[in-house]
Design an enzyme around this catalytic site. Structure first.
Site, PDB file in Angstrom:
ATOM      1  N   ASP A 166      -3.875  11.111  -3.904  1.00 15.41           N
ATOM      2  CA  ASP A 166      -4.986  11.533  -4.752  1.00 15.41           C
ATOM      3  C   ASP A 166      -5.303  10.395  -5.722  1.00 15.41           C
ATOM      4  O   ASP A 166      -4.403   9.925  -6.425  1.00 15.41           O
ATOM      5  CB  ASP A 166      -4.550  12.804  -5.514  1.00 15.41           C
ATOM      6  N   TYR A 200     -22.515  15.627 -11.587  1.00 14.71           N
ATOM      7  CA  TYR A 200     -22.225  14.643 -10.540  1.00 14.71           C
ATOM      8  C   TYR A 200     -22.879  13.300 -10.876  1.00 14.71           C
ATOM      9  O   TYR A 200     -22.237  12.248 -10.861  1.00 14.71           O
ATOM     10  CB  TYR A 200     -22.729  15.163  -9.184  1.00 14.71           C
TER      11      TYR A 200
HETATM   12  N1  LIG Z   1     -23.713  11.144   1.694  1.00 14.52           N
HETATM   13  C1  LIG Z   1     -24.639  10.721   0.863  1.00 14.52           C
HETATM   14  O1  LIG Z   1     -25.841  10.848   1.133  1.00 14.52           O
HETATM   15  C2  LIG Z   1     -24.258  10.016  -0.428  1.00 14.52           C
HETATM   16  C3  LIG Z   1     -25.299   9.647  -1.298  1.00 14.52           C
HETATM   17  C4  LIG Z   1     -24.973   9.008  -2.482  1.00 14.52           C
HETATM   18  C5  LIG Z   1     -23.653   8.694  -2.767  1.00 14.52           C
HETATM   19  N2  LIG Z   1     -22.661   9.071  -1.916  1.00 14.52           N
HETATM   20  C6  LIG Z   1     -21.281   8.723  -2.276  1.00 14.52           C
HETATM   21  O2  LIG Z   1     -20.660   8.123  -1.165  1.00 14.52           O
HETATM   22  C7  LIG Z   1     -19.254   8.424  -1.156  1.00 14.52           C
HETATM   23  C8  LIG Z   1     -18.859   9.009   0.191  1.00 14.52           C
HETATM   24  O3  LIG Z   1     -19.540  10.254   0.372  1.00 14.52           O
HETATM   25  P1  LIG Z   1     -19.519  11.065   1.755  1.00 14.52           P
HETATM   26  O4  LIG Z   1     -20.883  11.581   1.973  1.00 14.52           O
HETATM   27  O5  LIG Z   1     -18.862  10.250   2.790  1.00 14.52           O
HETATM   28  O6  LIG Z   1     -18.611  12.314   1.337  1.00 14.52           O
HETATM   29  P2  LIG Z   1     -17.269  12.915   1.996  1.00 14.52           P
HETATM   30  O7  LIG Z   1     -16.996  14.201   1.250  1.00 14.52           O
HETATM   31  O8  LIG Z   1     -17.397  12.970   3.473  1.00 14.52           O
HETATM   32  O9  LIG Z   1     -16.180  11.826   1.620  1.00 14.52           O
HETATM   33  C9  LIG Z   1     -15.453  11.821   0.425  1.00 14.52           C
HETATM   34  C10 LIG Z   1     -13.986  11.602   0.772  1.00 14.52           C
HETATM   35  O10 LIG Z   1     -13.230  11.493  -0.440  1.00 14.52           O
HETATM   36  C11 LIG Z   1     -12.024  12.233  -0.287  1.00 14.52           C
HETATM   37  N3  LIG Z   1     -11.549  12.623  -1.611  1.00 14.52           N
HETATM   38  C12 LIG Z   1     -12.115  13.542  -2.456  1.00 14.52           C
HETATM   39  N4  LIG Z   1     -11.387  13.657  -3.573  1.00 14.52           N
HETATM   40  C13 LIG Z   1     -10.343  12.786  -3.456  1.00 14.52           C
HETATM   41  C14 LIG Z   1      -9.240  12.454  -4.293  1.00 14.52           C
HETATM   42  N5  LIG Z   1      -9.078  13.050  -5.489  1.00 14.52           N
HETATM   43  N6  LIG Z   1      -8.345  11.532  -3.867  1.00 14.52           N
HETATM   44  C15 LIG Z   1      -8.487  10.934  -2.649  1.00 14.52           C
HETATM   45  N7  LIG Z   1      -9.523  11.230  -1.809  1.00 14.52           N
HETATM   46  C16 LIG Z   1     -10.440  12.135  -2.211  1.00 14.52           C
HETATM   47  C17 LIG Z   1     -12.408  13.410   0.587  1.00 14.52           C
HETATM   48  O11 LIG Z   1     -11.293  14.023   1.225  1.00 14.52           O
HETATM   49  C18 LIG Z   1     -13.366  12.753   1.582  1.00 14.52           C
HETATM   50  O12 LIG Z   1     -12.681  12.250   2.711  1.00 14.52           O
HETATM   51  C19 LIG Z   1     -19.026   9.358  -2.334  1.00 14.52           C
HETATM   52  O13 LIG Z   1     -18.552   8.601  -3.436  1.00 14.52           O
HETATM   53  C20 LIG Z   1     -20.406   9.911  -2.623  1.00 14.52           C
HETATM   54  O14 LIG Z   1     -20.533  10.305  -3.976  1.00 14.52           O
HETATM   55  C21 LIG Z   1     -22.929   9.732  -0.755  1.00 14.52           C
END
Ligand SMILES: NC(=O)c1ccc[n+]([C@@H]2O[C@H](COP(=O)([O-])OP(=O)(O)OC[C@H]3O[C@@H](n4cnc5c(N)ncnc54)[C@H](O)[C@@H]3O)[C@@H](O)[C@H]2O)c1
Length: 311
Positions: free
Chosen positions: A53, A140
């Site tokens: 984590d 967020y």
């Molecule tokens: N998908 C989008 O359109 C989008 C847009 C803007 C920003 N983002 C950012 O991109 C990044 C990836 O997003 P995503 O869409 O792949 O989401 P996702 O939920 O698929 O990936 C996030 C990952 O982080 C892990 N995680 C969460 N809390 C954790 C912790 N405390 N310790 C360790 N691991 C942890 C989760 O298990 C997951 O595998 C994020 O930071 C998100 O805010 C995504």
């Protein structure tokens, strides 16, 4: 990028796993993920998954300290959840990021941070440039803007090499399908079952969609470019698509007979979103994937992989 030691936080999730799959070809990849939303099966063969984590400094210090590059994707990514539990969201997104910055001070690596268009809020000055003042509308968005500020401060105080990438609407295979999923994964999965596609509002609201493989390329470019250090970049296609256009395209590509249904607009949803991608283009980035090509790949993946879940 070759023969580097790369850490991808959140590498069992959607975007992080695509970064890991690309980099594991020529590098040693370590994934830090507590599987909060991520899945073990997203981790590429050859990458090492450490179930830790990011809120726990002791469990990540050494891994981060040894890395040449840290792609920090781990986060509590849901806007709705951030409104329900802002303290938890702050813990993961701000404290977690601060732990990574602290650990980097013990090492030599560069940080590439996944920020978000959510830092802009509902800003009418489209296309949005990085110089616009952040005005997030959700906890967020506040956590992403705060984390960016910590990056800037660590860059200025300690000369730490960092880059923040503000992703707009990312889509592609492996995007989560929970209640907070992106509009594209929801539309595709409903279309695959011939269920109605529900649009909140009149459908004329717009988004700037970018295919996940282009996001991976932007990350690698930002990592390798020294000129990017200490800076913030939009990562988007620079194209505006209405949600109605999107729904029609999805129906066409899937070959579905889903009706399009209009519901009440959702409070808190922004009306229009479009990035100015001039800054990242000057680093050499050019989006390669059209919306259609990206949608085709995504539909292909959901129809193969998620078939069981859709029954
Ligand atoms: N998908 C989008 O359109 C989008 C847009 C803007 C920003 N983002 C950012 O991109 C990044 C990836 O997003 P995503 O869409 O792949 O989401 P996702 O939920 O698929 O990936 C996030 C990952 O982080 C892990 N995680 C969460 N809390 C954790 C912790 N405390 N310790 C360790 N691991 C942890 C989760 O298990 C997951 O595998 C994020 O930071 C998100 O805010 C995504």
């Amino acid at each position: 990028m070759r023969n580097k030691l790369v850490v991808v936080t959140g590498g069992a999730g959607f975007i992080g796993s695509h970064i890991a799959w690309e980099l594991v070809k020529d590098n040693d990849v370590v994934i830090i993920d507590n599987l909060y939303t991520g899945k073990e099966e997203n981790v590429p063969p050859g990458a090492k998954l450490v179930k830790a984590d990011i809120r726990n400094y002791g469990s990540i210090t050494e891994l981060i300290g040894n890395a040449d590059y840290v792609f920090h994707e781990a986060a509590q990514v849901s806007v709705v959840e951030s409104i329900r539990d802002p303290v938890f969201t702050e813990g993961v997104n701000v404290l977690g990021t601060l732990n990574i910055l602290k650990a980097l001070l013990e090492g030599h690596g560069k940080l590439i941070f996944a920020s978000s268009a959510a830092v802009y809020g509902d800003n009418p000055n489209l296309p949005l440039r990085e110089t616009e003042r952040p005005r997030p509308l959700s906890p967020y968005g506040v956590t992403k803007a705060t984390a960016e500020e910590y990056l800037r401060v660590y860059h200025e105080l300690y000369g730490l090499p960092i880059v923040a990438l503000r992703y707009f609407n990312v889509f592609g295979p492996r995007q989560g399908l929970n209640q907070y999923a992106g509009v594209i994964s929801i539309f595709i999965n409903r279309a695959l079952k011939n269920e109605p596609l529900v649009i909140f509002g009149d459908g004329k609201q717009t988004r700037d969609f970018i295919y996940v493989k282009d996001v991976v390329r932007a990350n690698i470019l930002a990592a390798e470019s020294r000129r990017a250090n200490g800076r913030v970049f939009n990562v988007a296609s620079g194209r505006q698509t209405t949600v109605l256009e999107l729904a029609r395209k999805v129906i066409e590509i899937v070959g579905a007979n889903s009706p399009i249904v209009f519901d009440k607009p959702r409070p808190g949803d922004i009306r229009h979103s479009l990035a100015d991608i001039g800054e990242i283009k000057r680093l050499g980035f050019e989006p390669e994937w059209s919306l259609e090509e990206g949608l085709k790949k995504t539909v292909e993946w959901y129809s193969k992989t998620e078939g069981e879940e859709r029954k």
